[in-house]
Write a protein that holds these residues in place. Structure first.
Motif, mmCIF file in Angstrom:
data_model
loop_
_atom_site.group_PDB
_atom_site.id
_atom_site.type_symbol
_atom_site.label_atom_id
_atom_site.label_comp_id
_atom_site.label_asym_id
_atom_site.label_seq_id
_atom_site.Cartn_x
_atom_site.Cartn_y
_atom_site.Cartn_z
ATOM 1 N N ILE A 100 27.231 -51.417 62.631
ATOM 2 C CA ILE A 100 26.966 -52.336 63.728
ATOM 3 C C ILE A 100 26.707 -51.584 65.023
ATOM 4 N N GLU A 101 27.221 -50.351 65.137
ATOM 5 C CA GLU A 101 27.050 -49.599 66.378
ATOM 6 C C GLU A 101 25.766 -48.785 66.401
ATOM 7 N N GLN A 102 24.969 -48.868 65.345
ATOM 8 C CA GLN A 102 23.714 -48.117 65.359
ATOM 9 C C GLN A 102 22.873 -48.545 66.546
ATOM 10 N N GLY A 103 22.334 -47.569 67.259
ATOM 11 C CA GLY A 103 21.502 -47.887 68.398
ATOM 12 C C GLY A 103 22.213 -47.778 69.716
ATOM 13 N N THR A 104 23.551 -47.588 69.722
ATOM 14 C CA THR A 104 24.241 -47.480 70.996
ATOM 15 C C THR A 104 24.164 -46.075 71.567
ATOM 16 N N VAL A 105 23.650 -45.136 70.786
ATOM 17 C CA VAL A 105 23.261 -43.848 71.339
ATOM 18 C C VAL A 105 21.740 -43.841 71.447
ATOM 19 N N PHE A 106 21.241 -43.526 72.627
ATOM 20 C CA PHE A 106 19.794 -43.469 72.825
ATOM 21 C C PHE A 106 19.391 -42.028 73.071
ATOM 22 N N LEU A 107 18.408 -41.574 72.302
ATOM 23 C CA LEU A 107 17.971 -40.184 72.349
ATOM 24 C C LEU A 107 16.607 -40.081 73.003
ATOM 25 N N ALA A 108 16.419 -38.978 73.742
ATOM 26 C CA ALA A 108 15.133 -38.730 74.391
ATOM 27 C C ALA A 108 14.732 -37.283 74.151
ATOM 28 N N PRO A 109 13.436 -37.008 74.036
ATOM 29 C CA PRO A 109 12.980 -35.626 73.868
ATOM 30 C C PRO A 109 13.024 -34.878 75.192
ATOM 31 N N VAL A 110 13.398 -33.606 75.136
ATOM 32 C CA VAL A 110 13.432 -32.746 76.324
ATOM 33 C C VAL A 110 13.002 -31.350 75.901
ATOM 34 N N THR A 111 12.296 -30.656 76.779
ATOM 35 C CA THR A 111 11.906 -29.268 76.536
ATOM 36 C C THR A 111 12.711 -28.384 77.476
ATOM 37 N N VAL A 112 13.439 -27.447 76.904
ATOM 38 C CA VAL A 112 14.313 -26.561 77.673
ATOM 39 C C VAL A 112 13.972 -25.117 77.316
ATOM 40 N N GLY A 113 13.542 -24.356 78.319
ATOM 41 C CA GLY A 113 13.190 -22.969 78.057
ATOM 42 C C GLY A 113 12.111 -22.825 77.000
ATOM 43 N N GLY A 114 11.171 -23.785 76.954
ATOM 44 C CA GLY A 114 10.091 -23.744 75.972
ATOM 45 C C GLY A 114 10.491 -24.221 74.595
ATOM 46 N N GLN A 115 11.721 -24.702 74.409
ATOM 47 C CA GLN A 115 12.205 -25.191 73.121
ATOM 48 C C GLN A 115 12.403 -26.701 73.193
ATOM 49 N N ASP A 116 12.042 -27.390 72.122
ATOM 50 C CA ASP A 116 12.085 -28.852 72.102
ATOM 51 C C ASP A 116 13.349 -29.361 71.416
ATOM 52 N N PHE A 117 13.971 -30.361 72.040
ATOM 53 C CA PHE A 117 15.204 -30.946 71.512
ATOM 54 C C PHE A 117 15.210 -32.453 71.733
ATOM 55 N N ASP A 118 16.084 -33.120 71.001
ATOM 56 C CA ASP A 118 16.455 -34.499 71.303
ATOM 57 C C ASP A 118 17.856 -34.483 71.884
ATOM 58 N N VAL A 119 18.063 -35.250 72.968
ATOM 59 C CA VAL A 119 19.372 -35.283 73.624
ATOM 60 C C VAL A 119 19.801 -36.729 73.817
ATOM 61 N N VAL A 120 21.099 -36.926 73.889
ATOM 62 C CA VAL A 120 21.654 -38.241 74.192
ATOM 63 C C VAL A 120 21.445 -38.522 75.677
ATOM 64 N N ILE A 121 20.949 -39.712 76.003
ATOM 65 C CA ILE A 121 20.823 -40.163 77.387
ATOM 66 C C ILE A 121 22.064 -40.987 77.714
ATOM 67 N N ASP A 122 22.795 -40.588 78.752
ATOM 68 C CA ASP A 122 24.064 -41.236 79.078
ATOM 69 C C ASP A 122 24.091 -41.588 80.562
ATOM 70 N N THR A 123 24.131 -42.901 80.877
ATOM 71 C CA THR A 123 24.153 -43.330 82.276
ATOM 72 C C THR A 123 25.559 -43.306 82.865
ATOM 73 N N GLY A 124 26.557 -42.903 82.093
ATOM 74 C CA GLY A 124 27.927 -42.875 82.589
ATOM 75 C C GLY A 124 28.489 -41.482 82.726
ATOM 76 N N SER A 125 27.675 -40.453 82.595
ATOM 77 C CA SER A 125 28.107 -39.085 82.854
ATOM 78 C C SER A 125 26.939 -38.343 83.491
ATOM 79 N N SER A 126 27.177 -37.093 83.906
ATOM 80 C CA SER A 126 26.189 -36.417 84.751
ATOM 81 C C SER A 126 25.714 -35.061 84.243
ATOM 82 N N ASP A 127 26.522 -34.387 83.444
ATOM 83 C CA ASP A 127 26.201 -33.006 83.084
ATOM 84 C C ASP A 127 25.134 -32.914 82.004
ATOM 85 N N PRO A 128 24.168 -31.980 82.148
ATOM 86 C CA PRO A 128 23.256 -31.654 81.043
ATOM 87 C C PRO A 128 23.802 -30.465 80.255
#
Length: 490
Positions: A100-128
């Protein structure tokens, strides 16, 4: 009911429910209380941003887990301790293996240092942060050493493959999340690109020590809250880090708008398609169908912290006028609460509500949840006073009532498709079990989660400290999605 522990299951990280990958995590127990406090304004407010359609649009996908910030909210809504504004984490016994909790984590693509990743987008915290090659994986609860795949991250960040990584001497990131998971790592500067926008020197952590239950896809997390929530410390030994001694720095999105790369606003639109997540636009809004009318409401700075003082989260909180609901599909409502016998009055006036894309359902005052449950045709059952099963159940074939959340005299209705969620099957009858999308908050906090957010385009105007909402058509996300459903504006 075979799935009587459903709501209690929401109080622990859905990262502990693994559909595949390493063994599931043991059920965490939380003994400390949580307090909620009004915080001072973050400083001088700017005029509201012009809402332009922008090209910096990120296609979000869903992960198998819970938003880390939403764990605080879920904890606090479960049990009132009798102390004003304080709620205890309820100790749970077992977890139903449902998704039932599927979908409560939302992932977005990001490129860091030329490397591609998927990361969790969190509106309740600040650190990358990103898990890096050679990191040490441990069990979050007993701290035993484990192989890397036990933490179940996606592809790992490799500093040696980057020409833009610069370490920061004597600085470490130390984060402990509400479900018991934690990460630690050295800090550095690195090139981050998301949605076509690049921050050439973003402070972040290359995590080298983690107690984590990942999803096999995401490599880390990018927080979209304020710099006051960053968790960097002096030195390299996390055992010496002390609460209240954090060294603030600019999170990723803050760097975007302080460098005038984009406006200080981002927006989110969830989709009801279970195979998709939605879209997020940086600096404006995505080109999706929505009403031409907008409402604006101030963001109330609300801080949430454990009684131990170890962790603090801040949420996007707004004041709502109340709720509009009725089993009469042609009912009209009176958002002004003036004397008008032909229209129904709102209930739950003046409630503070957290807008949280990391929570699946809506959590409202107990009496409202009971009223909504009984307004289904045929009606459901809901007993918030039950200590064993406070879930609001509805027949899967029920006709949902009209239901809406009123903000600034505008009723934002919820599509009937979003009002009933299937929650597995009864073990005895093998018949599907369904719950209402409107659940009792058990005297905790009010949350407007995904079931409501699927019906609005939500704008987080950081500079003006305002949230803005526009009703969405009952369609998919146009060029960003494929779902279609009949209907008009909500």
């Amino acid at each position: 009911m075979a799935l009587a522990t459903f709501l209690f299951a929401l109080s622990v990280s859905a990262a502990a429910i693994k559909l595949k990958g390493p063994p599931a995590a043991p059920i965490p127990h939380f003994e400390h209380a949580y307090t909620v406090n009004r915080l001072p304004s973050r400083g001088s407010m700017q005029p509201m941003s012009e809402l332009k359609t922008v090209e910096s649009v990120i296609r979000l996908t869903r992960g198998n887990g819970s938003s880390l910030s939403s764990l605080y909210v879920q904890a606090m809504r479960l049990q009132n301790t009798g102390r004003e504004g304080s709620y205890s984490r309820l100790v749970t016994g077992s977890l139903p293996l449902v998704n039932i909790e599927q979908g409560t984590v939302f992932l977005a693509p990001v490129t860091v240092g030329g490397q591609d990743f998927d990361v969790v987008i969190d509106t309740g915290s600040s650190d990358p942060w990103l898990a890096s090659t050679g990191f040490d994986c441990v069990d979050p609860y007993i701290h035993d050493d484990e192989p890397e795949d036990y933490c179940y991250f996606g592809p790992l960040y490799d500093p040696s493959k980057s020409t833009t990584f610069t370490p920061i001497p004597d600085r470490n990131l130390n984060l402990s999340y509400a479900d018991g998971e934690f990460i630690n790592g050295l800090m550095g500067y690195e090139s981050f690109t998301m949605g076509g926008i690049t921050v050439p020197q973003q402070q972040f952590s290359a995590v080298n020590y983690a107690g984590w239950y990942g999803d096999g896809i995401s490599t880390g997390l990018v927080g979209f809250a304020y710099r006051t929530l960053t968790s960097a410390y002096a030195g390299t030994d996390p055992k010496l880090d002390k609460a209240g001694k954090q060294i603030s720095y600019n999170p990723f999105f803050v760097n975007m708008y302080t460098s005038n790369t984009t406006a200080p606003v981002f927006s989110m639109a969830m989709t009801r398609n279970e195979n998709e997540g939605g879209v997020m636009a940086l600096g404006g809004i995505p080109d999706i169908p929505h009403s031409q009318y907008w409402i604006s409401v101030p963001i109330i700075p609300v801080g949430v912290n454990a009684s131990s003082g170890e962790v603090v989260y801040e949420f996007y909180t707004v004041v709502i006028d109340g709720y509009a609901y009725s089993s009469d599909q042609s009912a009209q409502f009176n958002p002004y609460n003036s004397a008008n016998s032909r229209k129904r009055s709102l209930v739950g006036n003046g409630t503070q509500a957290i807008v949280d894309s990391g929570t699946s359902l809506m959590y409202v005052a107990n009496d409202v949840a009971v009223g909504v449950t009984l307004a289904f045709t045929p009606p459901g059952t809901c007993d918030p006073s039950s200590r064993t099963d406070p879930t609001c159940y509805v027949p899967c074939h029920s006709i949902p009532p009209v239901f809406g959340v009123t903000i600034k005299k505008k009723v934002f209705y919820v599509n009937a498709q979003d009002m009933i969620l299937q929650n597995g099957f009864d073990e005895e009858t093998q018949m599907p079990v369904c719950i209402s999308a409107v659940q009792a908050n058990l005297k905790g906090l009010t949350i407007l989660g995904d079931s409501w957010m699927k019906n609005v385009l939500a704008v987080f105007d950081i500079g003006a400290e305002m949230m803005r909402f526009s009703a969405r058509e009952f369609y998919g996300l146009g060029i960003y999605g494929t779902t279609a459903s009949p209907g008009g504006y909500s």
